[in-house]
Scaffold this active site. Structure first.
Site, PDB file in Angstrom:
ATOM      1  N   TRP A  35      37.627  41.810  54.475  1.00  0.00           N
ATOM      2  CA  TRP A  35      38.415  41.217  53.381  1.00  0.00           C
ATOM      3  C   TRP A  35      38.885  42.159  52.287  1.00  0.00           C
ATOM      4  O   TRP A  35      38.072  43.089  51.896  1.00  0.00           O
ATOM      5  CB  TRP A  35      37.744  40.218  52.557  1.00  0.00           C
ATOM      6  CG  TRP A  35      38.045  39.581  51.225  1.00  0.00           C
ATOM      7  CD1 TRP A  35      37.847  40.261  50.062  1.00  0.00           C
ATOM      8  CD2 TRP A  35      39.031  38.376  51.170  1.00  0.00           C
ATOM      9  NE1 TRP A  35      38.606  39.565  49.166  1.00  0.00           N
ATOM     10  CE2 TRP A  35      39.207  38.523  49.708  1.00  0.00           C
ATOM     11  CE3 TRP A  35      39.491  37.634  52.062  1.00  0.00           C
ATOM     12  CZ2 TRP A  35      40.017  37.553  49.256  1.00  0.00           C
ATOM     13  CZ3 TRP A  35      40.170  36.590  51.399  1.00  0.00           C
ATOM     14  CH2 TRP A  35      40.634  36.604  50.145  1.00  0.00           C
ATOM     15  N   MET A  36      40.027  42.018  51.798  1.00  0.00           N
ATOM     16  CA  MET A  36      40.457  42.806  50.491  1.00  0.00           C
ATOM     17  C   MET A  36      41.114  42.054  49.547  1.00  0.00           C
ATOM     18  O   MET A  36      42.012  41.141  49.916  1.00  0.00           O
ATOM     19  CB  MET A  36      41.618  43.955  51.395  1.00  0.00           C
ATOM     20  CG  MET A  36      42.656  44.468  50.289  1.00  0.00           C
ATOM     21  SD  MET A  36      43.935  45.213  50.855  1.00  0.00           S
ATOM     22  CE  MET A  36      43.338  46.773  51.160  1.00  0.00           C
ATOM     23  N   ASP A  38      42.354  42.547  45.107  1.00  0.00           N
ATOM     24  CA  ASP A  38      42.807  43.743  44.173  1.00  0.00           C
ATOM     25  C   ASP A  38      42.851  44.975  44.494  1.00  0.00           C
ATOM     26  O   ASP A  38      41.668  45.837  44.677  1.00  0.00           O
ATOM     27  CB  ASP A  38      42.178  43.595  42.635  1.00  0.00           C
ATOM     28  CG  ASP A  38      41.867  42.160  42.175  1.00  0.00           C
ATOM     29  OD1 ASP A  38      42.420  41.110  42.836  1.00  0.00           O
ATOM     30  OD2 ASP A  38      41.131  42.075  41.328  1.00  0.00           O
ATOM     31  N   GLN A  54      39.194  45.742  46.079  1.00  0.00           N
ATOM     32  CA  GLN A  54      38.071  44.715  46.164  1.00  0.00           C
ATOM     33  C   GLN A  54      37.794  44.656  47.760  1.00  0.00           C
ATOM     34  O   GLN A  54      38.781  44.024  48.574  1.00  0.00           O
ATOM     35  CB  GLN A  54      38.246  43.495  45.384  1.00  0.00           C
ATOM     36  CG  GLN A  54      38.503  43.828  44.026  1.00  0.00           C
ATOM     37  CD  GLN A  54      36.869  43.615  43.596  1.00  0.00           C
ATOM     38  OE1 GLN A  54      36.222  42.837  43.141  1.00  0.00           O
ATOM     39  NE2 GLN A  54      36.628  44.943  43.382  1.00  0.00           N
ATOM     40  N   PHE A  97      33.263  44.547  40.709  1.00  0.00           N
ATOM     41  CA  PHE A  97      34.315  43.741  40.689  1.00  0.00           C
ATOM     42  C   PHE A  97      35.601  44.939  40.214  1.00  0.00           C
ATOM     43  O   PHE A  97      35.046  46.177  39.978  1.00  0.00           O
ATOM     44  CB  PHE A  97      34.414  42.759  39.633  1.00  0.00           C
ATOM     45  CG  PHE A  97      33.827  41.475  40.252  1.00  0.00           C
ATOM     46  CD1 PHE A  97      33.250  41.472  41.305  1.00  0.00           C
ATOM     47  CD2 PHE A  97      34.304  40.273  39.373  1.00  0.00           C
ATOM     48  CE1 PHE A  97      33.025  39.832  41.811  1.00  0.00           C
ATOM     49  CE2 PHE A  97      33.694  39.096  39.932  1.00  0.00           C
ATOM     50  CZ  PHE A  97      33.312  38.798  41.027  1.00  0.00           C
ATOM     51  N   SER A  98      36.532  44.475  39.922  1.00  0.00           N
ATOM     52  CA  SER A  98      37.686  45.555  39.839  1.00  0.00           C
ATOM     53  C   SER A  98      37.803  46.665  38.713  1.00  0.00           C
ATOM     54  O   SER A  98      36.887  46.274  37.740  1.00  0.00           O
ATOM     55  CB  SER A  98      39.010  44.544  39.456  1.00  0.00           C
ATOM     56  OG  SER A  98      39.633  44.123  40.703  1.00  0.00           O
ATOM     57  N   ARG A 166      36.047  41.653  32.292  1.00  0.00           N
ATOM     58  CA  ARG A 166      36.019  42.294  33.480  1.00  0.00           C
ATOM     59  C   ARG A 166      37.571  43.171  33.692  1.00  0.00           C
ATOM     60  O   ARG A 166      38.517  43.038  32.932  1.00  0.00           O
ATOM     61  CB  ARG A 166      35.963  41.421  34.582  1.00  0.00           C
ATOM     62  CG  ARG A 166      36.833  40.289  34.725  1.00  0.00           C
ATOM     63  CD  ARG A 166      36.683  39.417  36.267  1.00  0.00           C
ATOM     64  NE  ARG A 166      37.509  38.303  35.866  1.00  0.00           N
ATOM     65  CZ  ARG A 166      37.216  37.083  35.452  1.00  0.00           C
ATOM     66  NH1 ARG A 166      36.149  36.880  34.988  1.00  0.00           N
ATOM     67  NH2 ARG A 166      38.061  36.091  35.646  1.00  0.00           N
ATOM     68  N   ASP A 167      37.524  43.948  34.683  1.00  0.00           N
ATOM     69  CA  ASP A 167      38.419  44.752  35.157  1.00  0.00           C
ATOM     70  C   ASP A 167      39.078  45.906  34.206  1.00  0.00           C
ATOM     71  O   ASP A 167      40.168  45.696  33.974  1.00  0.00           O
ATOM     72  CB  ASP A 167      39.710  43.802  35.442  1.00  0.00           C
ATOM     73  CG  ASP A 167      39.225  42.385  36.313  1.00  0.00           C
ATOM     74  OD1 ASP A 167      38.327  42.710  37.164  1.00  0.00           O
ATOM     75  OD2 ASP A 167      39.903  41.391  36.191  1.00  0.00           O
ATOM     76  N   TRP A 304      45.391  33.760  45.222  1.00  0.00           N
ATOM     77  CA  TRP A 304      43.947  33.210  45.460  1.00  0.00           C
ATOM     78  C   TRP A 304      44.269  31.642  46.128  1.00  0.00           C
ATOM     79  O   TRP A 304      43.621  31.327  46.802  1.00  0.00           O
ATOM     80  CB  TRP A 304      43.443  32.991  44.246  1.00  0.00           C
ATOM     81  CG  TRP A 304      42.739  34.436  43.883  1.00  0.00           C
ATOM     82  CD1 TRP A 304      43.067  35.087  42.869  1.00  0.00           C
ATOM     83  CD2 TRP A 304      41.672  35.104  44.637  1.00  0.00           C
ATOM     84  NE1 TRP A 304      42.118  36.098  42.812  1.00  0.00           N
ATOM     85  CE2 TRP A 304      41.507  36.347  43.614  1.00  0.00           C
ATOM     86  CE3 TRP A 304      40.820  34.596  45.809  1.00  0.00           C
ATOM     87  CZ2 TRP A 304      40.353  37.151  44.189  1.00  0.00           C
ATOM     88  CZ3 TRP A 304      39.924  35.691  46.281  1.00  0.00           C
ATOM     89  CH2 TRP A 304      39.675  36.812  45.421  1.00  0.00           C
TER      90      TRP A 304
END
Ligand code: FRU
Length: 493
Positions: A35-36, A38, A54, A97-98, A166-167, A304
């Protein structure tokens, strides 16, 4: 190296090698295996472009996030490298996470990412903490910083969520680095926080860069912030959008804010807002500055809300868009396939001034990996055609359609008949006001599992993933009314 990372590296080298080139896109990046989502850490390092992402190697569904890694010299041919990060520390045990990357003065590469840690409180409720963490490496192997996490709930404005934080995207500053991070204030919507560091390790809160105030969705994910053509641009991907005309659609969307940045106060004032992409599958884009000064953007070519289009039994899921050169023209974000794409062009087929009415099939126009330029105009400007459409990935059973209705100014992409067996979004419309007179130009980049449609020299883009078997390669045109069309097509290889 931790056991968790070692296990991922062993798994991907065995299973990634089993995926045949013909089962992947020809020139879009896909995960080594599994799975991929961001794009992360999109950067130039040691003479190569680096793309992290990700990643969950073990299945083609989202799982505890690792960072996958690939490098490229031309942004189109990617070499998979071993996974860069795995969720192997207490502060990131539930996911890395990103985040982003920067080059340190000593030549090492710095990665900044969000560590996710879930705790069960005394009532048995799960509380998720998101913090910002660092790792340093040589372009292949990375060591997590022993003072992690470097930004925690102690560094966020009062009332902001400890979960939705995040990110981090690092950007250069005169005296070191800035980083922008997505956050959720007490009003439940989104905001972007600005931090500063002189050395990349010691980070200080500077300001709230900009607040959503419930204008565009809720939480703002995956920010990027940069100067472009004399303006400042904030890219972010809002969750929980409400539709607004043809501009924004429900669910996860992409947002481009164009405005000005007051560096002293650390505040961004947006003047213009628009969607980054008007198709179905585009999210969380990140940009890089090339050595020759171009700003290149790549996004996750998936949404998503529509992940179910890809069967979880497939060996990989998720792909990146092609690299797009971005600029500001006419007060808008323009996008155009990076000039590197020209190097993929093979046989050229040209049909100029083709009178189209009803169904038309043209010699030499077929294929699944192609760069197709259509210049469409009405035969009689006083009697504009009703609809022009192109079908591709077409045989008797399947097709995907791009259609334009000038009288409504509506351009549509429709993958309903692409072979999908899921009840998800399959079509999306966008408004092309300036083409209501029937003149429109489309540049369509087809790869085995995607289409990216650049409208009127890049004034807007529609992106859509399609998983029709790559052997289905017919292309045909249909016009309700009379149009005249120039068709130029290159095979991409
Ligand atoms: C956006 C996102 C990010 C997060 C990552 C998790 O697609 O939700 O905010 O870091 O995905 O995989």
């Amino acid at each position: 190296m931790s056991k968790v990372l070692q296990k991922a590296r062993e798994y991907e080298s065995v299973h990634g090698g089993r995926i045949k080139d013909s089962e992947r896109p020809a020139f879009h990046l896909t995960p080594y295996t599994g799975w991929m989502n961001d794009p992360n850490g999109f950067s130039m390092y040691d003479g190569k472009y680096h793309m992290f992402y990700q990643y969950y190697p073990y299945k083609s569904v989202w799982g505890p996030m690792h960072w996958g890694h690939a490098v490229s010299e031309d942004l189109l041919h990617w070499e998979n490298l071993p996974a860069a990060l795995a969720p192997d520390m207490n502060y990131d045990k539930d996911g890395c996470f990103s985040g982003s990357a920067a080059t340190l003065p000593d030549g090492k590469q710095l990665l900044m990412y969000t560590g996710v840690n879930k705790e069960t409180d005394e009532n048995g409720d799960i509380r998720e903490l998101q913090t910002q963490c660092l790792a340093v490496g040589d372009g292949k192997d990375y060591v997590k910083f022993d003072m992690n996490p470097v930004l925690t709930a102690e560094n966020i404005p009062e009332g902001s969520s400890r979960t939705d934080f995040r990110d981090p995207k690092i950007i250069p500053a005169k005296d070191g680095y800035y980083c922008v991070v997505g956050s959720r204030p007490a009003d439940g919507s989104g905001q972007i926080l600005l931090y500063h560091s002189t050395d990349g390790f010691d980070w200080k809160f500077k300001s709230i860069l900009v607040q959503n105030k419930n204008r565009f969705g809720k939480m703002w994910e995956c920010p990027d912030f940069f100067e472009l053509d004399g303006k400042w641009v904030l890219l972010t991907s809002p969750q929980d959008m409400l539709p607004e005309g043809f501009e924004y659609h429900n669910g996860n969307g992409t947002l481009c804010l164009i405005g000005s940045f007051d560096e002293e106060s650390g505040t961004f004032t947006d003047e213009i807002n628009q969607a980054v992409d008007y198709g179905i599958d585009y999210y969380a884009p990140q940009t890089v500055l090339t050595p020759d000064g171009r700003r290149i953007m790549i996004g996750w070519m998936q949404n998503w809300d529509a992940c179910a289009i890809r069967d979880s039994e497939e060996p990989w899921a998720g792909q990146m868009s092609i690299p797009r050169e971005i600029s500001i023209k006419n007060g808008r974000l323009y996008q155009w396939p990076a000039r590197e794409v020209l190097s993929l062009r093979r046989e050229r087929v040209l049909h100029n001034d083709v009178a189209m009415s009803g169904r038309v099939v043209l010699p030499g126009i077929s294929g699944r990996c192609a760069d197709i330029i259509l210049k469409i105009r009405p035969r009689d400007p006083e009697d504009v055609y009703h609809k022009f459409s192109m079908r591709f990935a077409e045989n008797d059973d399947f097709h995907t359609t791009i259609s334009f209705r000038p009288r409504e100014g509506v351009l549509k992409v429709d993958r309903k008949f692409s072979g999908s067996r899921r009840a998800i979004i399959h079509q999306r419309r966008s408004l092309v006001e300036e083409s209501r007179d029937g003149s429109i130009s489309l540049r369509i980049i087809l790869d085995r599992f995607s289409t990216e449609i650049f409208v009127n020299d890049g004034a807007s883009v529609m992106t859509c993933a399609t998983y029709t078997d790559p052997s289905v390669d017919g292309i045909s045109f249909f016009t309700d009314g009379e149009a005249v069309v120039d068709v130029e097509k290159y095979t991409l290889a």
